[in-house]
Design a protein around this motif. Structure first.
Motif, PDB file in Angstrom:
ATOM      1  N   VAL A   6      34.176  40.104  33.184  1.00 18.34           N
ATOM      2  CA  VAL A   6      35.211  39.471  33.981  1.00 18.34           C
ATOM      3  C   VAL A   6      35.739  38.278  33.215  1.00 18.34           C
ATOM      4  N   GLU A   7      37.030  38.316  32.919  1.00 24.12           N
ATOM      5  CA  GLU A   7      37.673  37.184  32.273  1.00 24.12           C
ATOM      6  C   GLU A   7      38.044  36.205  33.377  1.00 24.12           C
ATOM      7  N   LYS A   8      37.420  35.048  33.371  1.00 20.23           N
ATOM      8  CA  LYS A   8      37.610  34.068  34.433  1.00 20.23           C
ATOM      9  C   LYS A   8      38.910  33.300  34.254  1.00 20.23           C
ATOM     10  N   ALA A   9      39.569  33.016  35.349  1.00 22.78           N
ATOM     11  CA  ALA A   9      40.711  32.115  35.329  1.00 22.78           C
ATOM     12  C   ALA A   9      40.164  30.715  35.087  1.00 22.78           C
ATOM     13  N   GLN A  38      36.281  38.028  52.482  1.00 21.87           N
ATOM     14  CA  GLN A  38      36.066  36.622  52.112  1.00 21.87           C
ATOM     15  C   GLN A  38      34.742  36.450  51.391  1.00 21.87           C
ATOM     16  N   SER A  39      33.711  37.074  51.914  1.00 23.00           N
ATOM     17  CA  SER A  39      32.392  36.989  51.302  1.00 23.00           C
ATOM     18  C   SER A  39      32.398  37.593  49.898  1.00 23.00           C
ATOM     19  N   MET A  40      33.028  38.749  49.749  1.00 25.43           N
ATOM     20  CA  MET A  40      33.096  39.387  48.431  1.00 25.43           C
ATOM     21  C   MET A  40      33.853  38.531  47.429  1.00 25.43           C
ATOM     22  N   LEU A  41      34.951  37.935  47.866  1.00 30.13           N
ATOM     23  CA  LEU A  41      35.733  37.082  46.962  1.00 30.13           C
ATOM     24  C   LEU A  41      34.905  35.896  46.477  1.00 30.13           C
ATOM     25  N   ARG A  42      34.158  35.312  47.387  1.00 29.77           N
ATOM     26  CA  ARG A  42      33.302  34.173  46.997  1.00 29.77           C
ATOM     27  C   ARG A  42      32.204  34.625  46.037  1.00 29.77           C
ATOM     28  N   GLU A  43      31.513  35.719  46.389  1.00 33.95           N
ATOM     29  CA  GLU A  43      30.361  36.175  45.606  1.00 33.95           C
ATOM     30  C   GLU A  43      30.757  36.744  44.246  1.00 33.95           C
ATOM     31  N   LYS A  44      31.770  37.608  44.214  1.00 32.68           N
ATOM     32  CA  LYS A  44      32.127  38.290  42.970  1.00 32.68           C
ATOM     33  C   LYS A  44      33.019  37.451  42.065  1.00 32.68           C
ATOM     34  N   LEU A  45      33.886  36.626  42.657  1.00 33.90           N
ATOM     35  CA  LEU A  45      34.882  35.909  41.860  1.00 33.90           C
ATOM     36  C   LEU A  45      34.769  34.392  41.942  1.00 33.90           C
ATOM     37  N   ASP A 156      37.346  43.303  39.260  1.00 32.96           N
ATOM     38  CA  ASP A 156      37.140  42.828  37.899  1.00 32.96           C
ATOM     39  C   ASP A 156      38.452  42.546  37.161  1.00 32.96           C
ATOM     40  N   GLN A 157      39.569  43.071  37.662  1.00 27.44           N
ATOM     41  CA  GLN A 157      40.867  42.826  37.027  1.00 27.44           C
ATOM     42  C   GLN A 157      41.616  41.647  37.653  1.00 27.44           C
ATOM     43  N   ILE A 158      41.154  41.170  38.784  1.00 27.58           N
ATOM     44  CA  ILE A 158      41.853  40.085  39.471  1.00 27.58           C
ATOM     45  C   ILE A 158      41.877  38.793  38.646  1.00 27.58           C
ATOM     46  N   PRO A 159      40.771  38.342  38.056  1.00 26.07           N
ATOM     47  CA  PRO A 159      40.843  37.101  37.274  1.00 26.07           C
ATOM     48  C   PRO A 159      41.839  37.184  36.120  1.00 26.07           C
ATOM     49  N   HIS A 160      41.910  38.339  35.464  1.00 19.72           N
ATOM     50  CA  HIS A 160      42.858  38.501  34.360  1.00 19.72           C
ATOM     51  C   HIS A 160      44.293  38.430  34.884  1.00 19.72           C
ATOM     52  N   ALA A 161      44.567  39.127  35.983  1.00 18.37           N
ATOM     53  CA  ALA A 161      45.909  39.107  36.569  1.00 18.37           C
ATOM     54  C   ALA A 161      46.293  37.693  36.990  1.00 18.37           C
TER      55      ALA A 161
END
Length: 174
Positions: A6-9, A38-45, A156-161
């Motif tokens: 995951v490429e982090k913003a 909401q929970s997934m967004l916090r945990e994964k990203l 996994d593509q959200i941080p890159h986008a």
């Protein structure tokens, strides 16, 4: 195949989750999908959930909530859950398209493809994804399982986008 890199913003992703449901908006049923996302967004990203809303299956209510998240709150990511099927009241894709500046069809296609690996009903999804300003918008199914599996297919593509939309990551010709 291992876990995706995951490429982090540069800064935490600022997100909104909008639940689309007549019965939840009327207080007749509890929102189960919104909190899962909401929970997934916090945990994964490591995302910051800046706004959560519940709106009825109404085109203008949905479009208005998305516009608020993009234009007023200037969030990086908006997830909607619900209203993406073929039922007469399902209008989330139409409301979303009415506010998009660009579509990102590969995201919705990836979500449907992943869903088809688990249930044939996934082909009935009319969900869309795209961009308004510098905000990524993704429609997800309304069930907690469908919403979580849909987000799991693309998270996994959200941080890159988001990095691209923020101008933090440049595109390089290859």
């Amino acid at each position: 195949m291992g876990r995706p890199q995951v490429e982090k913003a540069a800064a935490p992703i600022r997100a909104a989750v909008i639940t689309v449901s007549d019965t939840v908006a009327a207080g007749q049923r509890q929102d189960r999908s919104g909190p899962v996302l909401q929970s997934m967004l916090r945990e994964k990203l490591g995302a910051a959930i800046e706004w959560a809303a519940v709106v009825p299956d109404d085109r203008e209510a949905i479009a208005g909530a998305i516009r608020r998240a993009c234009d007023q709150l200037r969030l990086d990511l908006v997830l909607t859950t619900g209203g993406t099927g073929v039922a007469p009241r399902d209008v989330t894709p139409e409301a979303t398209r009415s506010v998009l500046e660009k579509e990102a069809p590969g995201i919705a296609e990836a979500i449907r493809w992943a869903g088809l690996q688990k249930t044939r009903a996934s082909m009935l999804s009319r969900a869309v994804a795209g961009i308004r300003g510098r905000t990524l918008i993704i429609n997800l199914p309304g069930s907690p399982r469908g919403a979580s599996e849909g987000l799991d297919a693309v998270w996994d593509q959200i941080p890159h986008a988001v990095g691209l939309l923020r101008g933090e990551i440049g595109l390089h010709a290859g």
